[in-house]
Design an enzyme around this catalytic site. Structure first.
Site, mmCIF file in Angstrom:
data_model
loop_
_atom_site.group_PDB
_atom_site.id
_atom_site.type_symbol
_atom_site.label_atom_id
_atom_site.label_comp_id
_atom_site.label_asym_id
_atom_site.label_seq_id
_atom_site.Cartn_x
_atom_site.Cartn_y
_atom_site.Cartn_z
ATOM 1 N N PHE A 89 -20.100 13.038 -26.987
ATOM 2 C CA PHE A 89 -19.576 12.139 -28.026
ATOM 3 C C PHE A 89 -19.386 10.719 -27.513
ATOM 4 C CE2 PHE A 89 -15.327 12.054 -26.258
ATOM 5 C CZ PHE A 89 -15.284 13.249 -25.549
ATOM 6 N N TYR A 112 0.843 -1.213 0.000
ATOM 7 C CA TYR A 112 0.000 0.000 0.000
ATOM 8 C C TYR A 112 0.870 1.251 0.000
ATOM 9 C CZ TYR A 112 -3.810 3.170 0.933
ATOM 10 O OH TYR A 112 -4.723 4.179 0.811
ATOM 11 N N ASP A 134 0.418 20.070 -21.217
ATOM 12 C CA ASP A 134 -0.205 18.762 -21.370
ATOM 13 C C ASP A 134 0.828 17.925 -22.123
ATOM 14 O OD1 ASP A 134 -1.488 16.496 -22.280
ATOM 15 O OD2 ASP A 134 -3.424 17.486 -22.454
ATOM 16 N N PHE A 151 -8.866 20.570 -25.390
ATOM 17 C CA PHE A 151 -9.092 19.129 -25.447
ATOM 18 C C PHE A 151 -10.287 18.841 -24.539
ATOM 19 C CE2 PHE A 151 -8.789 14.731 -24.162
ATOM 20 C CZ PHE A 151 -8.889 14.164 -25.414
ATOM 21 N N THR A 152 -11.062 17.830 -24.908
ATOM 22 C CA THR A 152 -12.366 17.594 -24.258
ATOM 23 C C THR A 152 -12.285 17.542 -22.733
ATOM 24 O OG1 THR A 152 -12.017 15.240 -24.658
ATOM 25 C CG2 THR A 152 -13.387 16.427 -26.261
ATOM 26 N N ARG A 163 -14.220 13.913 -34.450
ATOM 27 C CA ARG A 163 -13.658 15.033 -33.698
ATOM 28 C C ARG A 163 -14.122 16.288 -34.417
ATOM 29 N NH1 ARG A 163 -11.335 13.217 -28.635
ATOM 30 N NH2 ARG A 163 -13.575 13.169 -28.480
ATOM 31 N N LYS A 192 -0.558 7.234 -23.675
ATOM 32 C CA LYS A 192 -0.139 7.526 -25.053
ATOM 33 C C LYS A 192 1.376 7.306 -25.170
ATOM 34 C CE LYS A 192 -4.254 9.812 -24.884
ATOM 35 N NZ LYS A 192 -5.092 9.885 -23.670
HETATM 36 O O1 PLI Z 1 -7.742 9.753 -21.242
HETATM 37 P P1 PLI Z 1 -6.907 10.307 -20.140
HETATM 38 O O2 PLI Z 1 -7.702 10.675 -18.953
HETATM 39 O O3 PLI Z 1 -5.746 9.450 -19.801
HETATM 40 O O4 PLI Z 1 -6.232 11.653 -20.699
HETATM 41 C C1 PLI Z 1 -6.954 12.768 -21.075
HETATM 42 C C2 PLI Z 1 -6.231 13.497 -22.173
HETATM 43 C C3 PLI Z 1 -5.604 14.670 -21.885
HETATM 44 N N1 PLI Z 1 -4.949 15.368 -22.858
HETATM 45 C C4 PLI Z 1 -4.868 14.939 -24.129
HETATM 46 C C5 PLI Z 1 -4.132 15.754 -25.133
HETATM 47 C C6 PLI Z 1 -5.487 13.753 -24.484
HETATM 48 O O5 PLI Z 1 -5.385 13.339 -25.748
HETATM 49 C C7 PLI Z 1 -6.200 12.997 -23.493
HETATM 50 C C8 PLI Z 1 -6.903 11.837 -23.824
HETATM 51 N N2 PLI Z 1 -7.077 11.485 -25.073
HETATM 52 C C9 PLI Z 1 -7.792 10.488 -25.550
HETATM 53 C C10 PLI Z 1 -8.554 9.535 -24.705
HETATM 54 C C11 PLI Z 1 -7.811 10.332 -26.991
HETATM 55 O O6 PLI Z 1 -8.419 9.378 -27.498
HETATM 56 O O7 PLI Z 1 -7.195 11.173 -27.672
#
Ligand code: PLI
Length: 463
Positions: free
Chosen positions: A448, A71, A214, A123-124, A381, A257
């Protein structure tokens, strides 16, 4: 050699199901013409996202077995902390379950109602967290980023005049931080130049404003800097990444990513005081400071992925594979977002389906039509993703109306991309037949993800 074959070989395979056109017509109907709602097993080539879809290496899988699931004080946390300090250069590391966990913490800590948060395109999830905390997002990306056809090397750059105008208009004390994405997802995965990052930092410091990056696809950004910006050709990706982050006070990260893991994220910071406040929130929303929202094994895979992502051959191939698909479409005259970015090829649905009004959701319809044609799953998008203005209730109408074909890392071979290109070209030849869509169910936030639709008229595309 500008593009070479995969710098890895395949040790494990995951079979994918082949479906018939009839099965796909049924599947997309049941999914309300929303590719998010398709079952993954009904998809042949999944280009929905590059988020959490990477293939991990044997080294990462080996690391998973070394997970220390204590933990508190897990050794994997210390490995992760060291990797992030080394690669990104921030002293304080807050592990979160994914990017939005980090966005929640930084937005809640720094934004007060009535504040403005400038950013190089929204970004969303990032904007949703800013708004949730009472902030107003202000787009300060250069105008060219909103035009799919303009071909410039750093289309993700901040327009310094727009930034300065905002500071003069609302005052620096109403701007908790400047949010800079490297690369810019919704602009087509376009990079920001090092010179621009440096200038933003200088301007911000002149006014005493923080800069939060970001970092989600920063390694891809570093590759473009190496390729396109004078003075960087002979620098290593690692050196470039370190310089990028030297211009930030902190960053939020979706490690799903760049960092080649299926789950994970972090907030990294330079200021001890903010770090302490962040860990207080962390224990409320994510977990104890040495695991945040992650298992020990996930932190180990992330620590190892953080070094694999800066491997020169890996990143050159990664960006090269995205370009391999993009170039096939460009050569066939398909309207795509130019130049090809770091993580995806974006179809310009506005130009592709010029017979449709934007309120008929052209990109949503094109994504559904592509799935029916070949089992390839992309993502809208455009107007659907942009949502409604929280004050007026009207649809935001972004200039960019795109279908994103996002390339998972180390997952598909070039042959898969030949199939994708063939299908897009096939659809382009019968584009007039692709109908518009209308909402059947419209959720209030991030519509979306779970919204559903139906075609505005009968069409052979969906029958
Ligand atoms: O999906 P998360 O919570 O790990 O991350 C959110 C997120 C933040 N910033 C940017 C630039 C992103 O591209 C992003 C998530 N993107 C997704 C899920 C995508 O399909 O692009």
């Amino acid at each position: 050699m500008s593009y070479f074959a995969e710098p890895y070989k395949i040790k494990v395979v995951e079979p994918i199901k082949m479906t018939t056109r009839e099965e796909r017509i049924q599947a997309i109907k049941e999914a309300g013409y929303n590719t998010f709602l398709l079952k993954s097993e009904d998809v042949y080539i999944d280009l929905l996202t590059d988020s959490g879809t990477s293939a991990m290496s044997d080294n990462q899988w080996a690391g998973m077995m070394l997970g220390d699931e204590a933990y508190a004080g897990s050794r994997n946390f210390y490995n992760l902390e060291k990797a992030i300090q080394d690669v990104y250069g921030f002293p304080y590391v807050v592990p979160t379950h994914q990017g939005r966990g980090a966005e929640n913490i930084i937005s809640s800590l720094l934004i007060k109602p009535g504040d403005y948060v400038p950013g190089n395109m929204y970004f969303t999830t990032t904007r949703a967290h800013q708004e949730r905390n009472g902030g107003t997002f202000v787009d300060i990306i250069i105008d060219e980023a909103h035009d799919p056809a303009v071909e410039i090397p750093f289309k993700g750059n901040v327009d310094l005049n727009k930034l300065e105008d905002l500071i003069n208009r609302v005052g620096a004390d109403k701007i908790p931080y400047i949010s800079v994405a490297v690369t810019v997802n919704l602009a087509g995965g376009q990079p920001v130049s090092m010179a621009n990052l440096r200038d933003v930092h200088t301007l911000a410091k002149k006014h005493g404003i923080r800069v939060i990056f970001d970092a989600t696809r920063a390694v891809e950004n570093a590759f473009f800097i190496k390729e396109r910006e004078e003075g960087y050709a002979d620098k290593s990706i690692k050196e470039i990444v370190r310089e990028i982050f030297s211009y930030a006070d902190g960053c939020t990260m979706s490690a799903k990513k760049d960092n080649l893991v299926n789950i994970g994220g972090f907030l990294a910071l330079r200021e001890e005081e903010i770090y302490e406040e962040a860990t207080e929130m962390l224990v409320l929303f994510e977990g104890f400071p040495t695991y945040g929202g992650l298992a020990g094994r996930d932190m180990e895979a992330l620590a190892r992925g953080t070094y694999e992502m800066i491997d020169e051959a890996y990143i050159a191939h990664r960006v090269g594979q995205v370009r391999y698909l993009g170039d096939q479409l460009i050569n066939a005259g398909i309207p795509v977002m130019r130049p090809i970015g770091g993580h995806a090829v974006f179809l310009d649905a506005r130009a592709f389906l010029s017979h449709l009004d934007q309120e008929e959701f052209p990109a949503q319809s094109l994504a559904a039509a592509l799935y029916v044609d070949s089992g390839v799953r992309g993502m809208e998008r455009g107007i659907v993703s942009a949502g409604r203005d929280i004050k007026t209730g009207e649809n935001h109408k972004p200039r960019l109306e795109l279908v994103r074909l996002t390339i998972p890392r180390r997952v598909y071979t070039d042959r898969h991309f030949d199939v994708v290109a063939e299908s897009v070209i096939n659809l382009y030849e019968k584009r007039e037949e692709i109908p518009g869509l209308k909402f059947v169910y419209e959720p209030k936030t991030l519509r979306f993800f779970t919204g559903s639709f139906e075609p505005t008229k009968k069409s052979p595309i969906f029958e």
